[in-house]
Design a protein around this motif. Sequence first.
Motif, PDB file in Angstrom:
ATOM      1  N   ASN A   1      29.095  -1.350  -3.915  1.00  0.00           N
ATOM      2  CA  ASN A   1      28.382  -1.150  -2.646  1.00  0.00           C
ATOM      3  C   ASN A   1      28.481   0.295  -2.175  1.00  0.00           C
ATOM      4  O   ASN A   1      27.506   0.871  -1.677  1.00  0.00           O
ATOM      5  CB  ASN A   1      28.959  -2.088  -1.578  1.00  0.00           C
ATOM      6  N   ILE A   2      29.689   0.882  -2.349  1.00  0.00           N
ATOM      7  CA  ILE A   2      29.869   2.288  -1.945  1.00  0.00           C
ATOM      8  C   ILE A   2      28.988   3.201  -2.778  1.00  0.00           C
ATOM      9  O   ILE A   2      28.341   4.123  -2.259  1.00  0.00           O
ATOM     10  CB  ILE A   2      31.348   2.684  -2.063  1.00  0.00           C
ATOM     11  N   ASN A   3      28.948   2.962  -4.090  1.00  0.00           N
ATOM     12  CA  ASN A   3      28.098   3.787  -4.960  1.00  0.00           C
ATOM     13  C   ASN A   3      26.623   3.628  -4.604  1.00  0.00           C
ATOM     14  O   ASN A   3      25.856   4.597  -4.655  1.00  0.00           O
ATOM     15  CB  ASN A   3      28.334   3.412  -6.424  1.00  0.00           C
ATOM     16  N   LYS A   4      26.238   2.400  -4.232  1.00  0.00           N
ATOM     17  CA  LYS A   4      24.853   2.175  -3.819  1.00  0.00           C
ATOM     18  C   LYS A   4      24.539   2.945  -2.551  1.00  0.00           C
ATOM     19  O   LYS A   4      23.474   3.578  -2.435  1.00  0.00           O
ATOM     20  CB  LYS A   4      24.618   0.682  -3.618  1.00  0.00           C
ATOM     21  N   ILE A   5      25.495   2.903  -1.598  1.00  0.00           N
ATOM     22  CA  ILE A   5      25.293   3.642  -0.342  1.00  0.00           C
ATOM     23  C   ILE A   5      25.228   5.143  -0.622  1.00  0.00           C
ATOM     24  O   ILE A   5      24.406   5.873  -0.040  1.00  0.00           O
ATOM     25  CB  ILE A   5      26.419   3.305   0.651  1.00  0.00           C
TER      26      ILE A   5
ATOM     27  N   ARG B   1      37.022  -7.933  -6.274  1.00  0.00           N
ATOM     28  CA  ARG B   1      36.613  -7.565  -4.908  1.00  0.00           C
ATOM     29  C   ARG B   1      36.435  -6.056  -4.780  1.00  0.00           C
ATOM     30  O   ARG B   1      35.467  -5.577  -4.185  1.00  0.00           O
ATOM     31  CB  ARG B   1      37.665  -8.053  -3.915  1.00  0.00           C
ATOM     32  N   LEU B   2      37.385  -5.305  -5.371  1.00  0.00           N
ATOM     33  CA  LEU B   2      37.282  -3.847  -5.319  1.00  0.00           C
ATOM     34  C   LEU B   2      36.077  -3.354  -6.100  1.00  0.00           C
ATOM     35  O   LEU B   2      35.409  -2.401  -5.684  1.00  0.00           O
ATOM     36  CB  LEU B   2      38.569  -3.217  -5.866  1.00  0.00           C
ATOM     37  N   ASP B   3      35.790  -3.996  -7.241  1.00  0.00           N
ATOM     38  CA  ASP B   3      34.606  -3.604  -8.015  1.00  0.00           C
ATOM     39  C   ASP B   3      33.334  -3.813  -7.198  1.00  0.00           C
ATOM     40  O   ASP B   3      32.405  -2.990  -7.235  1.00  0.00           O
ATOM     41  CB  ASP B   3      34.534  -4.409  -9.315  1.00  0.00           C
ATOM     42  N   THR B   4      33.303  -4.928  -6.463  1.00  0.00           N
ATOM     43  CA  THR B   4      32.137  -5.188  -5.611  1.00  0.00           C
ATOM     44  C   THR B   4      32.007  -4.131  -4.518  1.00  0.00           C
ATOM     45  O   THR B   4      30.912  -3.612  -4.260  1.00  0.00           O
ATOM     46  CB  THR B   4      32.248  -6.582  -4.988  1.00  0.00           C
ATOM     47  N   GLU B   5      33.153  -3.807  -3.894  1.00  0.00           N
ATOM     48  CA  GLU B   5      33.125  -2.786  -2.845  1.00  0.00           C
ATOM     49  C   GLU B   5      32.754  -1.419  -3.410  1.00  0.00           C
ATOM     50  O   GLU B   5      31.993  -0.668  -2.782  1.00  0.00           O
ATOM     51  CB  GLU B   5      34.485  -2.721  -2.153  1.00  0.00           C
TER      52      GLU B   5
END
Length: 258
Positions: free
Chosen positions: A85-89, A78-82
């Motif tokens: 997403n943060i890196n994408k943002i 879950r943290l890897d997914t978040e």
Amino acid sequence: MYSLDVNFLKDRPAYQNHPEKKAGISLNFPTGNLTPVYVGAALGVGLPVLLGVGWWFLQGQIVELEGHTAQLDQESKRLDTEIGNINKIKAETNTIKGETQALVTVFDQIRPWSAMLQDLRDRIPAAVQIENIKQIPPVAAVAGQPPNNPAGGLEITGLARSFNDVNDFLLSLQQSQFLKSTESRIVTATLVDAPLTPGVSPPPTGVTIKPLKVVKYTIQSSMSDVPASELIRELEKKGTVGLVTRIRSMQQTGVIPK
């Protein structure tokens, strides 16, 4: 008659020292300290029990740790997914910032022609005329590299009454905040016949009038690379209200530093 049979061998000493052994199995039990025996028996019974309890406890701990590990794996995913997403943002934000900064940089390099022409009108001497103003495209210092001055330069051609007037015009241009003083120079300056003034009648036939001599000049200069946000006062003096308003609006939003 009765006969008396008496066995006198049993009364002999040799026979009495060696009594006969009774038939059967003799059990000899220790009669001393029995503590080691009890300890050994307790260990023999208790050690397997302790090993069984320890094994059962370890199995419980292993199951609990496996469950905890599974929860940590799920939390890690879950943290890897978040994080993804943060890196994408962040990447999208950096892209937008780069585009915005590039737009601001281009906008901050705008030199309104109205302001520049007004600046030339204010600086041209009375004995100097401007025939043509041409913008010179920027030239890269090294092939394949971006130009040092994206704004390019100016080429001014015209007529002057004398060489001194051309020099005065150059000195006046070197004081302009829209041009680079170190890159302003006279390219050509030659004496030529003064052109006929429009609307003036030519001299009568047979009358020769020697034409006046004037200086035909060419001056080149590079535009200043000072940001427009640092030339607000000068732009206001030249009447460039629209650009000044936009720059101040961007300064209030923080896009351009004050």
